[in-house]
Scaffold this motif. Structure first.
Motif, PDB file in Angstrom:
ATOM      1  N   THR A   1      -2.765  18.859  -8.819  1.00  0.00           N
ATOM      2  CA  THR A   1      -2.581  19.265  -7.427  1.00  0.00           C
ATOM      3  C   THR A   1      -3.685  18.685  -6.550  1.00  0.00           C
ATOM      4  O   THR A   1      -3.424  18.229  -5.431  1.00  0.00           O
ATOM      5  N   VAL A   2      -4.911  18.657  -7.058  1.00  0.00           N
ATOM      6  CA  VAL A   2      -6.017  18.039  -6.317  1.00  0.00           C
ATOM      7  C   VAL A   2      -5.728  16.548  -6.117  1.00  0.00           C
ATOM      8  O   VAL A   2      -5.893  16.016  -5.014  1.00  0.00           O
ATOM      9  N   GLN A   3      -5.270  15.879  -7.166  1.00  0.00           N
ATOM     10  CA  GLN A   3      -4.938  14.452  -7.056  1.00  0.00           C
ATOM     11  C   GLN A   3      -3.791  14.225  -6.078  1.00  0.00           C
ATOM     12  O   GLN A   3      -3.794  13.255  -5.313  1.00  0.00           O
ATOM     13  N   LEU A   4      -2.816  15.119  -6.101  1.00  0.00           N
ATOM     14  CA  LEU A   4      -1.692  15.015  -5.175  1.00  0.00           C
ATOM     15  C   LEU A   4      -2.171  15.142  -3.731  1.00  0.00           C
ATOM     16  O   LEU A   4      -1.750  14.377  -2.859  1.00  0.00           O
ATOM     17  N   ASN A   5      -3.053  16.088  -3.480  1.00  0.00           N
ATOM     18  CA  ASN A   5      -3.590  16.254  -2.129  1.00  0.00           C
ATOM     19  C   ASN A   5      -4.352  15.018  -1.674  1.00  0.00           C
ATOM     20  O   ASN A   5      -4.253  14.615  -0.511  1.00  0.00           O
ATOM     21  N   GLU A   6      -5.095  14.379  -2.572  1.00  0.00           N
ATOM     22  CA  GLU A   6      -5.811  13.148  -2.240  1.00  0.00           C
ATOM     23  C   GLU A   6      -4.824  12.017  -1.922  1.00  0.00           C
ATOM     24  O   GLU A   6      -5.026  11.253  -0.983  1.00  0.00           O
ATOM     25  N   ALA A   7      -3.754  11.920  -2.698  1.00  0.00           N
ATOM     26  CA  ALA A   7      -2.742  10.893  -2.450  1.00  0.00           C
ATOM     27  C   ALA A   7      -2.049  11.131  -1.106  1.00  0.00           C
ATOM     28  O   ALA A   7      -1.751  10.179  -0.381  1.00  0.00           O
ATOM     29  N   LEU A   8      -1.805  12.377  -0.769  1.00  0.00           N
ATOM     30  CA  LEU A   8      -1.192  12.695   0.526  1.00  0.00           C
ATOM     31  C   LEU A   8      -2.134  12.355   1.677  1.00  0.00           C
ATOM     32  O   LEU A   8      -1.684  11.910   2.745  1.00  0.00           O
TER      33      LEU A   8
ATOM     34  N   CYS B   1       0.841  -1.206   0.000  1.00  0.00           N
ATOM     35  CA  CYS B   1       0.000   0.000   0.000  1.00  0.00           C
ATOM     36  C   CYS B   1       0.872   1.252   0.000  1.00  0.00           C
ATOM     37  O   CYS B   1       0.573   2.224  -0.702  1.00  0.00           O
ATOM     38  N   GLN B   2       1.956   1.227   0.773  1.00  0.00           N
ATOM     39  CA  GLN B   2       2.885   2.366   0.775  1.00  0.00           C
ATOM     40  C   GLN B   2       3.477   2.564  -0.616  1.00  0.00           C
ATOM     41  O   GLN B   2       3.562   3.695  -1.097  1.00  0.00           O
ATOM     42  N   ALA B   3       3.888   1.483  -1.253  1.00  0.00           N
ATOM     43  CA  ALA B   3       4.466   1.569  -2.596  1.00  0.00           C
ATOM     44  C   ALA B   3       3.435   2.102  -3.590  1.00  0.00           C
ATOM     45  O   ALA B   3       3.776   2.899  -4.474  1.00  0.00           O
ATOM     46  N   TYR B   4       2.184   1.685  -3.447  1.00  0.00           N
ATOM     47  CA  TYR B   4       1.103   2.167  -4.317  1.00  0.00           C
ATOM     48  C   TYR B   4       0.973   3.685  -4.198  1.00  0.00           C
ATOM     49  O   TYR B   4       0.897   4.388  -5.203  1.00  0.00           O
ATOM     50  N   ILE B   5       0.966   4.182  -2.974  1.00  0.00           N
ATOM     51  CA  ILE B   5       0.832   5.632  -2.757  1.00  0.00           C
ATOM     52  C   ILE B   5       2.072   6.366  -3.259  1.00  0.00           C
ATOM     53  O   ILE B   5       1.952   7.401  -3.923  1.00  0.00           O
ATOM     54  N   ASP B   6       3.254   5.852  -2.955  1.00  0.00           N
ATOM     55  CA  ASP B   6       4.492   6.508  -3.394  1.00  0.00           C
ATOM     56  C   ASP B   6       4.560   6.611  -4.915  1.00  0.00           C
ATOM     57  O   ASP B   6       4.962   7.647  -5.454  1.00  0.00           O
ATOM     58  N   LEU B   7       4.160   5.553  -5.613  1.00  0.00           N
ATOM     59  CA  LEU B   7       4.148   5.572  -7.078  1.00  0.00           C
ATOM     60  C   LEU B   7       3.143   6.607  -7.587  1.00  0.00           C
ATOM     61  O   LEU B   7       3.429   7.347  -8.523  1.00  0.00           O
TER      62      LEU B   7
ATOM     63  N   LEU C   1      -4.264   9.864   1.566  1.00  0.00           N
ATOM     64  CA  LEU C   1      -4.150   8.407   1.657  1.00  0.00           C
ATOM     65  C   LEU C   1      -2.916   8.017   2.468  1.00  0.00           C
ATOM     66  O   LEU C   1      -2.958   7.103   3.288  1.00  0.00           O
ATOM     67  N   LYS C   2      -1.825   8.724   2.222  1.00  0.00           N
ATOM     68  CA  LYS C   2      -0.576   8.444   2.937  1.00  0.00           C
ATOM     69  C   LYS C   2      -0.761   8.680   4.433  1.00  0.00           C
ATOM     70  O   LYS C   2      -0.291   7.887   5.255  1.00  0.00           O
ATOM     71  N   GLN C   3      -1.462   9.750   4.791  1.00  0.00           N
ATOM     72  CA  GLN C   3      -1.738  10.031   6.202  1.00  0.00           C
ATOM     73  C   GLN C   3      -2.627   8.954   6.809  1.00  0.00           C
ATOM     74  O   GLN C   3      -2.389   8.511   7.935  1.00  0.00           O
ATOM     75  N   ALA C   4      -3.655   8.533   6.079  1.00  0.00           N
ATOM     76  CA  ALA C   4      -4.561   7.488   6.577  1.00  0.00           C
ATOM     77  C   ALA C   4      -3.801   6.184   6.786  1.00  0.00           C
ATOM     78  O   ALA C   4      -4.000   5.493   7.792  1.00  0.00           O
ATOM     79  N   LEU C   5      -2.927   5.849   5.860  1.00  0.00           N
ATOM     80  CA  LEU C   5      -2.146   4.619   5.986  1.00  0.00           C
ATOM     81  C   LEU C   5      -1.188   4.697   7.167  1.00  0.00           C
ATOM     82  O   LEU C   5      -0.973   3.708   7.867  1.00  0.00           O
ATOM     83  N   ALA C   6      -0.639   5.873   7.424  1.00  0.00           N
ATOM     84  CA  ALA C   6       0.300   6.041   8.539  1.00  0.00           C
ATOM     85  C   ALA C   6      -0.360   5.759   9.888  1.00  0.00           C
ATOM     86  O   ALA C   6       0.329   5.412  10.857  1.00  0.00           O
ATOM     87  N   LEU C   7      -1.674   5.868   9.966  1.00  0.00           N
ATOM     88  CA  LEU C   7      -2.391   5.608  11.218  1.00  0.00           C
ATOM     89  C   LEU C   7      -2.548   4.118  11.507  1.00  0.00           C
ATOM     90  O   LEU C   7      -2.886   3.732  12.616  1.00  0.00           O
ATOM     91  N   ILE C   8      -2.313   3.296  10.498  1.00  0.00           N
ATOM     92  CA  ILE C   8      -2.476   1.848  10.644  1.00  0.00           C
ATOM     93  C   ILE C   8      -1.202   1.233  11.208  1.00  0.00           C
ATOM     94  O   ILE C   8      -0.099   1.552  10.774  1.00  0.00           O
ATOM     95  N   LYS C   9      -1.372   0.363  12.164  1.00  0.00           N
ATOM     96  CA  LYS C   9      -0.255  -0.381  12.756  1.00  0.00           C
ATOM     97  C   LYS C   9      -0.330  -1.815  12.224  1.00  0.00           C
ATOM     98  O   LYS C   9      -1.181  -2.596  12.653  1.00  0.00           O
ATOM     99  N   PRO C  10       0.544  -2.166  11.276  1.00  0.00           N
ATOM    100  CA  PRO C  10       0.425  -3.482  10.619  1.00  0.00           C
ATOM    101  C   PRO C  10       0.672  -4.672  11.542  1.00  0.00           C
ATOM    102  O   PRO C  10       0.258  -5.783  11.231  1.00  0.00           O
ATOM    103  N   ASP C  11       1.305  -4.462  12.691  1.00  0.00           N
ATOM    104  CA  ASP C  11       1.587  -5.585  13.592  1.00  0.00           C
ATOM    105  C   ASP C  11       0.490  -5.823  14.624  1.00  0.00           C
ATOM    106  O   ASP C  11       0.569  -6.758  15.410  1.00  0.00           O
ATOM    107  N   THR C  12      -0.540  -4.978  14.617  1.00  0.00           N
ATOM    108  CA  THR C  12      -1.629  -5.119  15.582  1.00  0.00           C
ATOM    109  C   THR C  12      -2.580  -6.223  15.146  1.00  0.00           C
ATOM    110  O   THR C  12      -2.983  -6.290  13.995  1.00  0.00           O
TER     111      THR C  12
END
Length: 149
Positions: A60-67, A11-17, A69-80
């Protein structure tokens, strides 16, 4: 669980791309806007600049949406791990496996397809707060939750 870490990284790679692609499009539009020279054809220069500015604005609108997504993903703890479906859960059903994170579509990890869905998506909202053994109906299909990780 290792598979959840791999899904999180996918998911991180998807957002970064996505961010990199949008950044390139913005740079290309800016370059096109400044490279076009005024011609004797009248307002061609201004028309091109305006079109490129609209392209920059859309990206720029698309970039803001992708950012976001990045913030939403950062809230997830994959080891939980949790028995109740929540953001970051891997849910195995009789009709597919779902990773509740961001809407990134189908991700292939070690030859197995998983669907990365957000909790706001139609199926994500159906999955939220369910437990192993629960069932629900979506798009005229019955789903049975076999595992929640």
């Amino acid at each position: 669980m290792e598979i959840k870490r791999k899904l999180y990284q996918a998911c991180q790679a998807y957002i970064d791309l996505r961010i990199a692609t949008i950044d390139k499009a913005i740079v290309a539009a800016r370059d096109a806007s400044t490279d076009d020279t005024k011609s004797s054809a009248g307002d061609k220069y201004e028309t091109t600049r305006e079109m490129m500015q609209q392209e920059i604005d859309r990206n720029t609108v698309q970039l803001n949406e992708a950012l976001k997504l990045k913030q939403a993903l950062a809230l997830i703890k994959p080891d939980t791990l949790s028995e109740i479906v929540q953001p970051g859960s891997l849910v195995i059903t009789n009709n597919g496996s779902f990773y509740l994170s961001i809407s990134a579509g189908s991700l292939n990890i070690e030859g197995v397809s998983y669907f990365a869905v957000s909790q706001a998506s139609p199926i994500g909202s159906k999955l939220m707060r369910l437990k192993k053994g629960a069932s629900f109906q979506f798009n005229d299909k019955n789903y049975l939750i076999n595992e929640v990780y």
